[in-house]
Design an enzyme around this catalytic site. Structure first.
Site, mmCIF file in Angstrom:
data_model
loop_
_atom_site.group_PDB
_atom_site.id
_atom_site.type_symbol
_atom_site.label_atom_id
_atom_site.label_comp_id
_atom_site.label_asym_id
_atom_site.label_seq_id
_atom_site.Cartn_x
_atom_site.Cartn_y
_atom_site.Cartn_z
ATOM 1 N N ASP A 10 0.879 -1.153 0.000
ATOM 2 C CA ASP A 10 0.000 0.000 0.000
ATOM 3 C C ASP A 10 0.929 1.219 0.000
ATOM 4 O O ASP A 10 2.115 1.090 0.301
ATOM 5 C CB ASP A 10 -0.866 -0.052 1.271
ATOM 6 C CG ASP A 10 -1.664 1.200 1.474
ATOM 7 O OD1 ASP A 10 -2.325 1.633 0.512
ATOM 8 O OD2 ASP A 10 -1.641 1.761 2.594
ATOM 9 N N LEU A 11 0.425 2.385 -0.363
ATOM 10 C CA LEU A 11 1.295 3.572 -0.421
ATOM 11 C C LEU A 11 1.162 4.443 0.829
ATOM 12 O O LEU A 11 2.093 4.553 1.631
ATOM 13 C CB LEU A 11 0.949 4.389 -1.678
ATOM 14 C CG LEU A 11 1.730 5.682 -1.864
ATOM 15 C CD1 LEU A 11 3.204 5.404 -2.128
ATOM 16 C CD2 LEU A 11 1.157 6.476 -3.045
ATOM 17 N N ASP A 12 -0.047 5.031 0.983
ATOM 18 C CA ASP A 12 -0.270 5.985 2.068
ATOM 19 C C ASP A 12 -0.196 5.275 3.417
ATOM 20 O O ASP A 12 -0.988 4.379 3.691
ATOM 21 C CB ASP A 12 -1.651 6.643 1.923
ATOM 22 C CG ASP A 12 -1.752 7.481 0.650
ATOM 23 O OD1 ASP A 12 -0.771 8.160 0.315
ATOM 24 O OD2 ASP A 12 -2.805 7.449 0.000
ATOM 25 N N THR A 18 1.198 10.289 3.899
ATOM 26 C CA THR A 18 0.427 11.337 3.218
ATOM 27 C C THR A 18 -0.863 11.652 3.968
ATOM 28 O O THR A 18 -1.565 12.590 3.598
ATOM 29 C CB THR A 18 0.087 10.906 1.775
ATOM 30 O OG1 THR A 18 -0.227 9.537 1.816
ATOM 31 C CG2 THR A 18 1.227 11.160 0.833
ATOM 32 N N LYS A 46 -8.365 6.340 6.496
ATOM 33 C CA LYS A 46 -7.233 5.601 5.931
ATOM 34 C C LYS A 46 -7.713 4.469 5.035
ATOM 35 O O LYS A 46 -8.522 3.639 5.464
ATOM 36 C CB LYS A 46 -6.338 5.055 7.040
ATOM 37 C CG LYS A 46 -5.512 6.144 7.685
ATOM 38 C CD LYS A 46 -4.489 5.568 8.638
ATOM 39 C CE LYS A 46 -3.600 6.682 9.153
ATOM 40 N NZ LYS A 46 -2.773 6.233 10.272
ATOM 41 N N VAL A 48 -9.665 4.644 2.618
ATOM 42 C CA VAL A 48 -11.010 4.895 2.086
ATOM 43 C C VAL A 48 -10.900 5.791 0.848
ATOM 44 O O VAL A 48 -10.131 6.754 0.839
ATOM 45 C CB VAL A 48 -11.883 5.574 3.180
ATOM 46 C CG1 VAL A 48 -13.263 5.886 2.667
ATOM 47 C CG2 VAL A 48 -11.948 4.691 4.414
ATOM 48 N N ARG A 50 -11.557 8.520 -2.237
ATOM 49 C CA ARG A 50 -11.779 9.975 -2.146
ATOM 50 C C ARG A 50 -13.254 10.300 -1.916
ATOM 51 O O ARG A 50 -13.607 11.041 -1.002
ATOM 52 C CB ARG A 50 -11.281 10.644 -3.427
ATOM 53 C CG ARG A 50 -11.179 12.141 -3.325
ATOM 54 C CD ARG A 50 -10.692 12.748 -4.629
ATOM 55 N NE ARG A 50 -9.441 12.163 -5.096
ATOM 56 C CZ ARG A 50 -8.927 12.353 -6.310
ATOM 57 N NH1 ARG A 50 -9.558 13.127 -7.176
ATOM 58 N NH2 ARG A 50 -7.790 11.782 -6.673
ATOM 59 N N SER A 116 -2.562 0.577 -4.309
ATOM 60 C CA SER A 116 -3.065 1.733 -3.545
ATOM 61 C C SER A 116 -4.425 2.196 -4.052
ATOM 62 O O SER A 116 -4.724 2.082 -5.241
ATOM 63 C CB SER A 116 -2.056 2.880 -3.697
ATOM 64 O OG SER A 116 -2.612 4.098 -3.281
ATOM 65 N N ALA A 117 -5.217 2.778 -3.135
ATOM 66 C CA ALA A 117 -6.520 3.333 -3.524
ATOM 67 C C ALA A 117 -6.364 4.708 -4.162
ATOM 68 O O ALA A 117 -7.287 5.222 -4.796
ATOM 69 C CB ALA A 117 -7.398 3.463 -2.281
ATOM 70 N N LYS A 119 -5.536 7.920 -6.448
ATOM 71 C CA LYS A 119 -5.401 8.247 -7.871
ATOM 72 C C LYS A 119 -4.173 9.117 -8.097
ATOM 73 O O LYS A 119 -3.859 9.481 -9.217
ATOM 74 C CB LYS A 119 -6.655 8.976 -8.359
ATOM 75 C CG LYS A 119 -7.877 8.077 -8.348
ATOM 76 C CD LYS A 119 -9.084 8.720 -8.967
ATOM 77 C CE LYS A 119 -10.173 7.660 -9.100
ATOM 78 N NZ LYS A 119 -11.479 8.201 -9.391
ATOM 79 N N LYS A 147 -10.946 -1.094 -1.507
ATOM 80 C CA LYS A 147 -10.688 -1.988 -0.381
ATOM 81 C C LYS A 147 -11.870 -1.828 0.580
ATOM 82 O O LYS A 147 -12.344 -0.704 0.730
ATOM 83 C CB LYS A 147 -9.382 -1.591 0.331
ATOM 84 C CG LYS A 147 -8.145 -1.680 -0.579
ATOM 85 C CD LYS A 147 -6.944 -1.002 0.071
ATOM 86 C CE LYS A 147 -5.773 -0.920 -0.904
ATOM 87 N NZ LYS A 147 -4.605 -0.191 -0.391
ATOM 88 N N GLU A 171 0.149 -3.483 4.583
ATOM 89 C CA GLU A 171 -0.979 -2.538 4.685
ATOM 90 C C GLU A 171 -1.049 -1.881 6.061
ATOM 91 O O GLU A 171 -0.771 -2.528 7.058
ATOM 92 C CB GLU A 171 -2.288 -3.319 4.514
ATOM 93 C CG GLU A 171 -2.994 -3.134 3.210
ATOM 94 C CD GLU A 171 -3.552 -1.748 2.972
ATOM 95 O OE1 GLU A 171 -3.614 -0.950 3.915
ATOM 96 O OE2 GLU A 171 -3.930 -1.467 1.838
ATOM 97 N N ASP A 172 -1.451 -0.611 6.092
ATOM 98 C CA ASP A 172 -1.626 0.057 7.392
ATOM 99 C C ASP A 172 -3.097 0.226 7.751
ATOM 100 O O ASP A 172 -3.398 0.687 8.848
ATOM 101 C CB ASP A 172 -0.964 1.443 7.402
ATOM 102 C CG ASP A 172 -1.709 2.432 6.529
ATOM 103 O OD1 ASP A 172 -2.098 2.059 5.402
ATOM 104 O OD2 ASP A 172 -1.930 3.577 6.973
HETATM 105 C C1 BG6 Z 1 -5.709 6.020 0.210
HETATM 106 C C2 BG6 Z 1 -5.709 6.913 1.440
HETATM 107 O O1 BG6 Z 1 -4.441 5.502 -0.007
HETATM 108 O O2 BG6 Z 1 -6.091 6.790 -0.931
HETATM 109 C C3 BG6 Z 1 -7.061 7.573 1.607
HETATM 110 O O3 BG6 Z 1 -5.415 6.115 2.586
HETATM 111 C C4 BG6 Z 1 -7.413 8.334 0.335
HETATM 112 O O4 BG6 Z 1 -7.036 8.432 2.720
HETATM 113 C C5 BG6 Z 1 -7.383 7.382 -0.855
HETATM 114 O O5 BG6 Z 1 -8.706 8.918 0.432
HETATM 115 C C6 BG6 Z 1 -7.680 8.081 -2.190
HETATM 116 O O6 BG6 Z 1 -6.652 8.998 -2.456
HETATM 117 P P1 BG6 Z 1 -6.671 10.067 -3.625
HETATM 118 O O7 BG6 Z 1 -5.243 10.532 -3.682
HETATM 119 O O8 BG6 Z 1 -7.071 9.357 -4.890
HETATM 120 O O9 BG6 Z 1 -7.640 11.130 -3.257
HETATM 121 MG MG MG Z 2 -2.691 3.107 3.659
#
Ligand code: BG6
Ligand code: MG
Length: 226
Positions: A10-12, A18, A46, A48, A50, A116-117, A119, A147, A171-172
């Protein structure tokens, strides 16, 4: 335990932090709409998506907004602020131990995948200069289900030709662990054991962590569950 060919990250919250930038941008939107929310509430965002995050925040603020166009405009506004923040990220924002762990995987011929979720994952990886480590990048632009659906990890494994049973997911977020388990992956939680108690094992961070340590801990855990 099965042979591990691939590690999916996972990234964030796993590779970089972030969450603070998401919080700052969402809070700016909430404040503009006339309410506030706390850092504790932010924890629930986290992993979830956007749009789902936006709906939760509006709910906390006591707002009900069902007009898709208005929702999209709010989400875009937040994302523009978020982009301003992440555009200033530097390699110093890689979480502790991540670079050494990725180097070790590369040296051992283990494939490295992003799941990662977000974008915005490609911008972030560029800013922290990690793009070249990844054999595949699957993010919010290539998935249709969030997820805890395992889609993002299944697509990542498929792209490098691995089966889930030969991959570890790091994953966190609780929802990310749920997704990994549903997909048939080994699941390593990064963070608090009480929050990530469904994971096969939990590590506090990548600091001083070696790949063998993860394999040993997973073997014991999977063995003890059999
Ligand atoms: C996830 C974050 O990695 O990405 C969420 O944990 C975030 O907090 C989601 O809402 C979507 O991110 P983005 O950058 O597409 O708005
Ligand atoms: Mg994460």
């Amino acid at each position: 335990m099965n042979k591990i060919e691939t590690c999916i990250f996972d990234l964030d919250g796993v590779i970089c932090d972030t969450a603070k930038y998401h919080f700052r941008a969402w809070r700016r939107l909430a404040n503009e709409l006339g309410f506030d929310f706390t850092e504790e509430e932010n924890e629930q965002l986290k992993g979830v998506s956007r749009i789902e995050s936006l709906k939760l925040i509006l709910h906390w603020g006591g707002m009900t907004e069902n007009d898709e166009e208005v929702l999209a405009a709010y989400a875009e506004k937040k994302n523009n602020w978020y982009l301003e923040y992440i555009d200033r990220m530097t390699p110093d924002e890689r979480l502790v131990g991540v670079t050494a762990f990725l180097d070790e995987l590369k040296a051992k011929g283990i494939k490295i995948v992003l799941g990662s979720a977000s974008k915005n994952s490609k911008v972030i990886l560029e800013r922290i200069q990690l793009t070249h480590y990844f054999d595949a990048i699957i993010d919010g632009n290539s998935t249709s289900k969030s997820k805890p659906d395992p889609e993002v990890f299944l697509l990542g494994a498929a792209e490098v030709g691995s089966r889930p049973k030969n991959c570890i997911v790091f994953e966190d977020a609780e929802k990310g662990i749920e997704a990994a388990l549903k997909g048939g992956f080994y699941a390593v939680g990064v963070g608090q054991p009480d929050v990530l108690d469904e994971a096969h094992i939990v590590i506090p961070s990548f600091e001083y962590l070696e790949f063998e340590d993860v394999l040993d801990a997973l073997s014991s855990s999977v063995g003890s569950m059999a």
